[in-house]
Scaffold this motif. Structure first.
Motif, PDB file in Angstrom:
ATOM      1  N   ASN A  73       0.822  -1.210   0.000  1.00  0.00           N
ATOM      2  CA  ASN A  73       0.000   0.000   0.000  1.00  0.00           C
ATOM      3  C   ASN A  73       0.856   1.259   0.000  1.00  0.00           C
ATOM      4  O   ASN A  73       0.386   2.345  -0.345  1.00  0.00           O
ATOM      5  N   THR A 102     -13.564  -3.069   0.704  1.00  0.00           N
ATOM      6  CA  THR A 102     -12.750  -1.847   0.754  1.00  0.00           C
ATOM      7  C   THR A 102     -13.548  -0.706   1.366  1.00  0.00           C
ATOM      8  O   THR A 102     -13.013   0.107   2.134  1.00  0.00           O
ATOM      9  N   ASP A 158      -8.944  -4.402   2.951  1.00  0.00           N
ATOM     10  CA  ASP A 158      -8.374  -4.707   1.643  1.00  0.00           C
ATOM     11  C   ASP A 158      -8.355  -6.216   1.426  1.00  0.00           C
ATOM     12  O   ASP A 158      -8.125  -6.984   2.370  1.00  0.00           O
ATOM     13  N   HIS A 209      -7.870  -2.683   8.061  1.00  0.00           N
ATOM     14  CA  HIS A 209      -7.211  -1.454   8.502  1.00  0.00           C
ATOM     15  C   HIS A 209      -7.873  -0.878   9.757  1.00  0.00           C
ATOM     16  O   HIS A 209      -7.273  -0.030  10.423  1.00  0.00           O
TER      17      HIS A 209
END
Length: 218
Positions: free
Chosen positions: A23, A113, A118, A137
């Motif tokens: 990322n 997402t 992800d 995340h």
């Protein structure tokens, strides 16, 4: 940046760490098996270009702030196995909510997402899915699909995507037939009926896709 990822994300292997580092257009590399660097447990960090290829000059792990060497990472793998356990069920619940609606691989990724998760698919040359990694995340936890359970493994997801495709095609065919019959009764012309039906179906499917995206907010 590498230090921030290493300190905050809960990964248990080099591939899982690389899934997060990608990322930030960074990857680490142990070298080829059989190489001196691999035998001595060396580790290099590379910058990645826009195509995901290594670029520039690599940096030794020991030269980076915090020295994220392989030895330190391996110790962290063991710690992270326990740290991420409490977040496994949260991630499974998020995936389960998305899987209530049939979706393509791209739609599956897009839906997750939008929830801060992800999905990285790994495919062979024939395009078959052989690996999947989830990066949450929200909790900064990384899991391979199989670590979450058999239902989230690459093989299970591959079968689910195939079933989703079959179901969607069947539903579209049924919808197309219904619209065709309605328009046919109104126009009495098969050619005009076909063209109008295609246009109507296009707008209906586009509208349904828009609704799907908005129904999966952050």
């Amino acid at each position: 940046m590498v230090r921030g990822v290493v300190d905050s994300y809960k990964f248990t292997s080099i591939p899982e760490l690389n899934a997060v580092l990608a990322n930030y257009n960074v990857t680490d590399d142990r070298g080829h098996k059989g190489s001196t660097m691999f035998a001595k447990k060396g580790l290099l960090y590379w910058a990645l270009d826009k195509n995901g290829n290594k670029a520039g000059i690599p940096i030794k792990a020991s030269s980076l702030y915090g020295s994220p060497t392989l030895k330190k990472l391996e110790a962290k793998f063991e710690i992270n196995r326990d740290r991420r356990k409490s977040y496994k069920e949260l991630l499974r619940n998020s995936i389960n909510r998305v899987m209530k609606t049939k979706a393509s691989p791209a739609g599956f990724q897009q839906a997750l997402t939008s929830k801060g998760i992800d999905v990285i698919f790994r495919k062979n040359e024939q395009g078959r899915l052989y690996g999947v990694t989830f990066i949450d995340h929200n909790t900064r936890s990384v899991f391979n699909g199989s670590d979450l359970g058999k239902a989230y493994s690459a093989n299970a997801l591959n079968q689910w995507f195939l079933q989703s495709k079959f179901t969607n095609e069947k539903n579209e065919s049924t919808l197309l037939t219904s619209i065709f019959l309605i328009v046919q009764n109104l126009t009495k012309s098969n050619w005009i009926c076909y063209m109008i039906t295609k246009i109507i179906l296009h707008f209906i499917l586009s509208f349904m896709n828009i609704l799907y995206v908005f129904s999966h907010p952050l």
